[in-house]
Design an enzyme around this catalytic site. Structure first.
Site, PDB file in Angstrom:
ATOM      1  N   SER A  45      45.988  43.177  48.199  1.00 30.99           N
ATOM      2  CA  SER A  45      44.493  43.062  48.772  1.00 30.99           C
ATOM      3  C   SER A  45      44.049  41.802  49.333  1.00 30.99           C
ATOM      4  CB  SER A  45      43.496  43.095  47.352  1.00 30.99           C
ATOM      5  OG  SER A  45      43.885  44.265  46.931  1.00 30.99           O
ATOM      6  N   THR A  48      45.046  38.969  54.534  1.00 23.27           N
ATOM      7  CA  THR A  48      46.470  39.054  54.912  1.00 23.27           C
ATOM      8  C   THR A  48      47.034  40.474  54.817  1.00 23.27           C
ATOM      9  OG1 THR A  48      46.626  36.813  54.146  1.00 23.27           O
ATOM     10  CG2 THR A  48      48.464  37.699  55.018  1.00 23.27           C
ATOM     11  N   GLU A 123      46.181  44.587  41.016  1.00 27.33           N
ATOM     12  CA  GLU A 123      47.278  43.819  41.710  1.00 27.33           C
ATOM     13  C   GLU A 123      48.429  43.512  40.687  1.00 27.33           C
ATOM     14  OE1 GLU A 123      44.898  41.193  45.129  1.00 27.33           O
ATOM     15  OE2 GLU A 123      45.420  40.058  43.388  1.00 27.33           O
TER      16      GLU A 123
HETATM   17  C1  5RP Z   1      42.762  39.228  46.099  1.00 26.35           C
HETATM   18  C2  5RP Z   1      43.729  38.565  46.240  1.00 26.35           C
HETATM   19  C3  5RP Z   1      44.575  38.057  47.373  1.00 26.35           C
HETATM   20  O1  5RP Z   1      45.686  38.089  47.585  1.00 26.35           O
HETATM   21  C4  5RP Z   1      44.302  36.612  47.757  1.00 26.35           C
HETATM   22  O2  5RP Z   1      42.777  36.291  47.614  1.00 26.35           O
HETATM   23  C5  5RP Z   1      44.962  36.300  49.127  1.00 26.35           C
HETATM   24  O3  5RP Z   1      43.783  36.838  49.974  1.00 26.35           O
HETATM   25  P1  5RP Z   1      43.769  36.561  51.639  1.00 26.35           P
HETATM   26  O4  5RP Z   1      45.252  37.062  52.170  1.00 26.35           O
HETATM   27  O5  5RP Z   1      42.648  36.863  52.198  1.00 26.35           O
HETATM   28  O6  5RP Z   1      44.140  34.877  51.688  1.00 26.35           O
HETATM   29  O7  5RP Z   1      44.497  38.011  45.273  1.00 26.35           O
HETATM   30  O8  5RP Z   1      42.148  39.358  44.805  1.00 26.35           O
END
Ligand code: 5RP
Length: 249
Positions: A45, A48, A123
């Site tokens: 999630s 990225t 996750e």
């Molecule tokens: C969501 C997460 C994401 O993996 C983490 O916040 C990184 O997000 P981004 O790719 O937007 O930096 O743990 O709960």
């Protein structure tokens, strides 16, 4: 004054562009190197992961790959559906080949802070079912120690009725400051995909044994899961500002 403001704005935009292209490079590298025909893949999630799903959809179409995707959040499920990828779940596929996910911070032992987007529970479950957890991130997530870069704290998902005593217990046990995460476009707290609240533990000491801390946090009644991912990630790909990739194992 006006010129100065324009210059600052241009610098900000350039930084944003280089961050986005760093995320994209990391995501594409992970999908290209860790997904083949018949792979069952966990879809993480965050922002990225969007680039990873785009790349996956591109490859599935171009190479006629058979790939099944297990989501780690409502957002991930929507991405899979929107990109017409095959959606599956842990009931049908309890073992995954790989899980590709982002992180808020990665230390030099590949210990992660996750949950900045509030999706840490699913996750962690999906990652625990995968043969390998591959992290994709831009260069700002790469740290020596947790807390060096990421200042928003370690997310901890809790049962709503228990948030106040859990906050006090964590502060008494470990110090720092624990805050209930508040929603931005809704009055009241953030509610996770699982109907829980998120506490963010800030200003923690940086020299902890994170495996012990994670175990202790998980033993507090009402804690559902923590955003500390210890000894879970196999590899991280960081997109760098110059367009190259840094690998960490
Ligand atoms: C969501 C997460 C994401 O993996 C983490 O916040 C990184 O997000 P981004 O790719 O937007 O930096 O743990 O709960």
């Amino acid at each position: 004054m006006h010129i100065f403001r324009c210059f600052t704005q241009i610098r900000r935009l350039t930084k944003m562009t280089s961050l986005e292209s760093a995320k994209k490079t990391a995501a594409h590298t992970a999908v290209d190197l860790h997904v083949q025909n018949n792979t069952i893949v966990g879809i993480g999630s965050g922002s990225t992961v969007v680039y990873a799903v785009e790349r996956l959809a591109e490859r599935v179409k171009a190479e006629k790959l058979k790939v099944q995707c297990v989501p780690t959040s409502f957002q991930a499920r929507q991405l899979i559906v929107q990109h017409k990828l095959t959606l599956t779940d842990l009931e049908i596929n309890p073992r995954l080949d790989v899980c590709i996910d982002g992180a808020d911070e990665v230390d030099n032992n590949l210990t992660l802070i996750k949950g900045g987007g509030g999706c840490l529970l699913q996750e962690k479950i999906v990652a625990s079912c995968a043969r390998e957890l591959i992290i994709i991130a831009d260069y700002t997530k790469n740290s020596q120690k947790l807390g060096d870069q990421y200042k928003k704290g370690i997310p901890i998902e809790v049962v709503p009725m228990a948030y106040a005593p859990i906050k006090t217990q964590i502060e008494n046990l470990f110090g720092g400051a624990v805050e209930l995460r508040m929603a931005k476009a809704k009055a009241g707290p953030v509610v996770t995909d699982n109907g829980n609240f998120i506490l963010d533990w800030k200003n923690f000491q940086q020299d902890y044994n994170w495996e012990n801390v994670n175990t202790k946090l998980n033993l507090i009644p009402g804690v559902v899961e923590t955003g500390l991912f210890v000894k879970m990630a196999k590899k991280a790909y960081f997109g760098l500002a110059d367009g190259s990739i840094k690998e960490q194992v």
